[in-house]
Design an enzyme around this catalytic site. Structure first.
Site, PDB file in Angstrom:
ATOM      1  N   SER A  21     -10.908  -8.300  -4.876  1.00 31.53           N
ATOM      2  CA  SER A  21     -11.384  -8.659  -3.577  1.00 31.53           C
ATOM      3  C   SER A  21     -12.945  -8.829  -3.630  1.00 31.53           C
ATOM      4  CB  SER A  21     -11.343  -7.363  -2.998  1.00 31.53           C
ATOM      5  OG  SER A  21      -9.993  -6.692  -2.713  1.00 31.53           O
ATOM      6  N   LEU A  22     -13.591  -8.446  -4.644  1.00 25.60           N
ATOM      7  CA  LEU A  22     -14.961  -8.886  -4.734  1.00 25.60           C
ATOM      8  C   LEU A  22     -14.920 -10.254  -5.321  1.00 25.60           C
ATOM      9  CD1 LEU A  22     -17.732  -7.710  -4.595  1.00 25.60           C
ATOM     10  CD2 LEU A  22     -17.771  -6.898  -6.850  1.00 25.60           C
TER      11      LEU A  22
ATOM     12  N   ARG B 240      -2.954  -6.808  -7.091  1.00 23.51           N
ATOM     13  CA  ARG B 240      -4.280  -7.133  -6.312  1.00 23.51           C
ATOM     14  C   ARG B 240      -5.166  -5.852  -6.782  1.00 23.51           C
ATOM     15  NH1 ARG B 240      -6.353  -5.157  -1.397  1.00 23.51           N
ATOM     16  NH2 ARG B 240      -8.178  -5.893  -0.979  1.00 23.51           N
TER      17      ARG B 240
ATOM     18  N   ARG C 183      -2.243   0.845  -6.883  1.00 29.13           N
ATOM     19  CA  ARG C 183      -1.431   0.763  -5.845  1.00 29.13           C
ATOM     20  C   ARG C 183       0.184   0.174  -6.269  1.00 29.13           C
ATOM     21  NH1 ARG C 183      -5.310  -2.548  -1.194  1.00 29.13           N
ATOM     22  NH2 ARG C 183      -6.449  -0.525  -0.833  1.00 29.13           N
TER      23      ARG C 183
ATOM     24  N   THR D 285      -5.942   6.097   3.908  1.00 29.21           N
ATOM     25  CA  THR D 285      -6.789   5.577   2.718  1.00 29.21           C
ATOM     26  C   THR D 285      -6.465   6.305   1.281  1.00 29.21           C
ATOM     27  OG1 THR D 285      -8.932   5.209   1.896  1.00 29.21           O
ATOM     28  CG2 THR D 285      -8.660   7.277   3.616  1.00 29.21           C
TER      29      THR D 285
ATOM     30  N   HIS E 125       0.845  -1.178   0.035  1.00 30.15           N
ATOM     31  CA  HIS E 125       0.020   0.142   0.073  1.00 30.15           C
ATOM     32  C   HIS E 125       0.894   1.335   0.094  1.00 30.15           C
ATOM     33  CE1 HIS E 125      -3.195   2.815   1.327  1.00 30.15           C
ATOM     34  NE2 HIS E 125      -3.958   2.100   1.154  1.00 30.15           N
TER      35      HIS E 125
ATOM     36  N   HIS F  35       0.462  -4.672   2.671  1.00 26.73           N
ATOM     37  CA  HIS F  35      -0.647  -4.335   2.824  1.00 26.73           C
ATOM     38  C   HIS F  35      -1.583  -5.670   2.890  1.00 26.73           C
ATOM     39  CE1 HIS F  35      -4.653  -2.855   3.337  1.00 26.73           C
ATOM     40  NE2 HIS F  35      -4.960  -2.921   2.111  1.00 26.73           N
TER      41      HIS F  35
ATOM     42  N   GLU G 274      -7.951 -13.899   1.206  1.00 23.88           N
ATOM     43  CA  GLU G 274      -6.614 -13.595   1.215  1.00 23.88           C
ATOM     44  C   GLU G 274      -5.662 -14.724   1.697  1.00 23.88           C
ATOM     45  OE1 GLU G 274      -3.651 -10.618   3.925  1.00 23.88           O
ATOM     46  OE2 GLU G 274      -5.904 -10.645   4.184  1.00 23.88           O
TER      47      GLU G 274
END
Length: 248
Positions: free
Chosen positions: A166-167, A161, A51, A19, A7, A116, A150
């Site tokens: 993530s979804l 990533r 990122r 964030t 991150h 991260h 994860e």
């Protein structure tokens, strides 16, 4: 493990993530000379690049700061600026003040890239079932054990990533786990009883660590030593010589 994602904006010295919403609200990265260096590394996306791009660029030798930019609510004219900051990103404003002593309406937040998200580790098939390899190199499903997200190594992330992944972890592999469990197990099936001493070995192992009186340094000392070693020798850019130097 498939990959480790960095991150780009951890609060320096505190380990708290700042964030991307800050940059989404108009914040931008600068070095200690006040230069917006992301314009050099990602001329189009700039501070809103992915990122991995920002993290690699964030290793500017002159240091990095996250400054609230023009167009950001933090740059509203006083006395409305503090209220705007508290309204749009109250948690970040408070965190910056507590851990870095920074008033985001007046000064930038010192940041650096940090690990991260660790992608993978537990091998799975497309159904979410955990697999193991026998002595002959053949894969076998471990009955009743599933993994998604994860922890699972499902080979979908590659070298980055994305937020969509993530979804994907949830709606594809999480759903696959649920469907497989529904197929493999039926309502009313009996569950084997636990042994009378179930869990005692785990508690004993923890107690052995908690009450050990050896000559190994306390956990906090080991942690900070590991943290500094990883930051110096296994950061965003890694080379063989640098990693070997950190192999202590």
């Amino acid at each position: 493990m498939e990959f480790v994602q960095f991150h780009p904006t951890e609060m320096y010295g505190a380990g708290c993530l700042i964030t991307e919403g800050c940059r989404g609200e108009g914040g931008y990265l600068v070095n200690n000379e006040g230069e917006r260096f992301m314009e050099r590394y990602a001329p189009v996306a700039k501070d809103l690049a992915s990122r991995d791009v920002v993290s690699r660029s964030d290793r500017d030798p002159r240091g990095s700061r996250l400054r609230t930019g023009e167009g950001s609510p933090f740059h509203a004219a006083p006395p409305s600026a503090p209220r705007a900051a508290a309204r749009c990103l109250p948690g970040i404003s408070e965190t910056a003040m507590i851990f870095a002593g920074v008033d985001v309406t007046r000064e930038p937040i010192p940041v650096l890239p940090t690990v991260h998200y660790n992608m993978g580790g537990v091998p799975t098939n497309y159904k979410g079932q955990v697999i193991t390899i026998d002595a002959e190199g053949k894969g076998h499903v471990i009955p009743g054990l599933y993994s998604a997200g994860e922890t699972a190594s499902a080979s979908v992330h590659g070298a980055n990533r994305l937020g969509a992944n993530s979804l994907l972890d949830l709606v594809i592999f999480g759903r696959a786990c649920a469907k497989t469990i529904a197929e493999e197990n039926k309502p009313g099936e009996s569950i084997p009883e636990l042994s009378a001493n179930a869990g005692e070995a785990s508690v004993a192992n923890l107690d052995a660590l908690r009450f050990a009186a050896g000559d190994i340094p306390p956990t906090a000392e080991i942690r900070i030593k590991m943290q500094k070693t990883m930051q110096n020798h296994a950061a965003v850019f890694r080379t063989g010589p640098v990693m070997r130097e950190g192999n202590i």
